[in-house]
Design an enzyme around this catalytic site. Structure first.
Site, PDB file in Angstrom:
ATOM      1  N   ARG A 128     -66.100 -24.686   2.672  1.00  0.00           N
ATOM      2  CA  ARG A 128     -66.237 -23.229   2.816  1.00  0.00           C
ATOM      3  C   ARG A 128     -66.090 -22.557   1.464  1.00  0.00           C
ATOM      4  O   ARG A 128     -65.203 -22.903   0.691  1.00  0.00           O
ATOM      5  CB  ARG A 128     -65.141 -22.693   3.733  1.00  0.00           C
ATOM      6  CG  ARG A 128     -65.449 -22.842   5.190  1.00  0.00           C
ATOM      7  CD  ARG A 128     -64.272 -22.355   5.984  1.00  0.00           C
ATOM      8  NE  ARG A 128     -64.064 -20.918   5.798  1.00  0.00           N
ATOM      9  CZ  ARG A 128     -63.686 -20.104   6.758  1.00  0.00           C
ATOM     10  NH1 ARG A 128     -63.496 -20.573   7.964  1.00  0.00           N
ATOM     11  NH2 ARG A 128     -63.501 -18.836   6.537  1.00  0.00           N
ATOM     12  N   ARG A 153     -56.966 -11.916  20.561  1.00  0.00           N
ATOM     13  CA  ARG A 153     -56.531 -11.569  19.212  1.00  0.00           C
ATOM     14  C   ARG A 153     -55.579 -10.382  19.203  1.00  0.00           C
ATOM     15  O   ARG A 153     -54.913 -10.133  18.202  1.00  0.00           O
ATOM     16  CB  ARG A 153     -57.744 -11.198  18.350  1.00  0.00           C
ATOM     17  CG  ARG A 153     -58.526 -12.374  17.871  1.00  0.00           C
ATOM     18  CD  ARG A 153     -59.441 -11.976  16.734  1.00  0.00           C
ATOM     19  NE  ARG A 153     -60.320 -13.075  16.379  1.00  0.00           N
ATOM     20  CZ  ARG A 153     -59.945 -14.114  15.640  1.00  0.00           C
ATOM     21  NH1 ARG A 153     -58.725 -14.179  15.159  1.00  0.00           N
ATOM     22  NH2 ARG A 153     -60.792 -15.078  15.384  1.00  0.00           N
ATOM     23  N   ARG A 166     -60.237 -28.867   2.023  1.00  0.00           N
ATOM     24  CA  ARG A 166     -60.846 -29.078   3.331  1.00  0.00           C
ATOM     25  C   ARG A 166     -62.370 -29.157   3.250  1.00  0.00           C
ATOM     26  O   ARG A 166     -63.015 -28.336   2.611  1.00  0.00           O
ATOM     27  CB  ARG A 166     -60.445 -27.918   4.240  1.00  0.00           C
ATOM     28  CG  ARG A 166     -60.877 -28.087   5.679  1.00  0.00           C
ATOM     29  CD  ARG A 166     -60.193 -27.071   6.524  1.00  0.00           C
ATOM     30  NE  ARG A 166     -60.754 -25.745   6.347  1.00  0.00           N
ATOM     31  CZ  ARG A 166     -60.497 -24.721   7.158  1.00  0.00           C
ATOM     32  NH1 ARG A 166     -59.702 -24.885   8.173  1.00  0.00           N
ATOM     33  NH2 ARG A 166     -61.040 -23.549   6.936  1.00  0.00           N
ATOM     34  N   LYS A 191     -55.252 -26.547  14.137  1.00  0.00           N
ATOM     35  CA  LYS A 191     -55.485 -26.192  15.548  1.00  0.00           C
ATOM     36  C   LYS A 191     -56.671 -26.936  16.142  1.00  0.00           C
ATOM     37  O   LYS A 191     -56.614 -27.418  17.267  1.00  0.00           O
ATOM     38  CB  LYS A 191     -55.798 -24.691  15.656  1.00  0.00           C
ATOM     39  CG  LYS A 191     -54.613 -23.830  15.978  1.00  0.00           C
ATOM     40  CD  LYS A 191     -55.054 -22.394  16.207  1.00  0.00           C
ATOM     41  CE  LYS A 191     -56.010 -21.929  15.139  1.00  0.00           C
ATOM     42  NZ  LYS A 191     -56.597 -20.609  15.414  1.00  0.00           N
ATOM     43  N   ARG A 218     -56.120 -14.224   3.471  1.00  0.00           N
ATOM     44  CA  ARG A 218     -56.436 -14.500   4.881  1.00  0.00           C
ATOM     45  C   ARG A 218     -55.157 -14.757   5.681  1.00  0.00           C
ATOM     46  O   ARG A 218     -55.038 -14.350   6.842  1.00  0.00           O
ATOM     47  CB  ARG A 218     -57.354 -15.719   4.988  1.00  0.00           C
ATOM     48  CG  ARG A 218     -58.834 -15.354   4.956  1.00  0.00           C
ATOM     49  CD  ARG A 218     -59.696 -16.542   4.568  1.00  0.00           C
ATOM     50  NE  ARG A 218     -59.664 -17.629   5.537  1.00  0.00           N
ATOM     51  CZ  ARG A 218     -59.981 -18.892   5.237  1.00  0.00           C
ATOM     52  NH1 ARG A 218     -60.328 -19.219   4.022  1.00  0.00           N
ATOM     53  NH2 ARG A 218     -59.941 -19.821   6.156  1.00  0.00           N
TER      54      ARG A 218
END
Ligand SMILES: [Zn+2]
Length: 220
Positions: free
Chosen positions: A160, A88, A127, A13, A171
């Site tokens: 992360r 959300r 990532r 995104k 998640r």
């Protein structure tokens, strides 16, 4: 052009938002960043939010919605904006819809970037992000020229801590449960377009433009 982006972590995104923003001169509003900055700067809304967080409570929709709407009044949103991370919930979506309708600036499109869980895991586990300019890298799909260093600004690349497979799968599950009612809300309003995001960045970018042009006239 006024766009909401949806999609699980790993769907790309952020990358697509930057491409769209450049092409159409849109302001990217990442609500997580906006929220943290309001709290850090101790703005009136930030202080209100802080009080809930100090008590371990959710920050009420009204406060979050107000922060976003204030942000949408800034001059850099004149040609449009991209919302990432908001709304959300259907409740937030209704508040946003009503506020934008009141300003005569309704949403143009809600774009949902879709990838399989397997692909999300693969992408997220590899990532890395530049600690300085926040550009994303990926050791599978988009390697930096020099390992661990940002191509653009020379910053250190960091990973992360919660990007391991079990955490990622959890998640993704939470994400799906949370967003399904929201997708339904926008789908019922004819605004939702789903984009297959399991492809190279350029191809997904083309698909994104195609999806938008299905809803608004891009020739002007
Ligand atoms: Zn960088």
């Amino acid at each position: 052009m006024r766009i909401v982006l949806l999609g699980p972590p790993g769907a790309g995104k952020g990358t697509q938002a930057r491409r769209l923003a450049e092409r159409y001169n849109l302001a990217i509003i990442a609500t997580g960043d906006l929220f943290r900055s309001e709290v850090a700067r101790g703005t009136p809304l930030g202080l209100q939010a802080q009080r809930y967080m100090d008590r371990g409570e959710y920050v009420p929709d009204e406060i979050v919605v107000k922060m976003v709407l204030d942000r949408l009044d800034k001059p850099d949103t004149r040609d449009g904006f991209i919302l990432d991370g908001f709304p959300r919930t259907p409740r937030q979506a209704i508040a946003l819809d009503n506020a934008l309708a009141g300003k005569g600036r309704p949403l143009s499109a809600v774009l949902k970037f879709s990838i399989s869980d397997g692909m999300a895991v693969k992408r997220l586990a590899s990532r890395w992000t530049c600690s300085r300019c926040k550009r994303p890298y990926n050791t599978e799909f988009k390697r930096p020229r020099v390992e661990g260093i940002c191509d653009v600004c020379g910053g250190q690349l960091t990973r992360r801590e919660d990007d391991d497979e079990a955490t990622i799968r959890r998640r993704l599950e939470v994400y799906r449960e949370e967003t399904e009612p929201l997708e339904l809300y926008f789908w019922e309003r004819g605004l939702l377009r789903e984009i297959d995001a399991e492809a190279r960045e350029e191809i997904v970018a083309d698909r994104t433009i195609e999806a938008i042009s299905d809803l608004i006239d891009l020739s002007t």
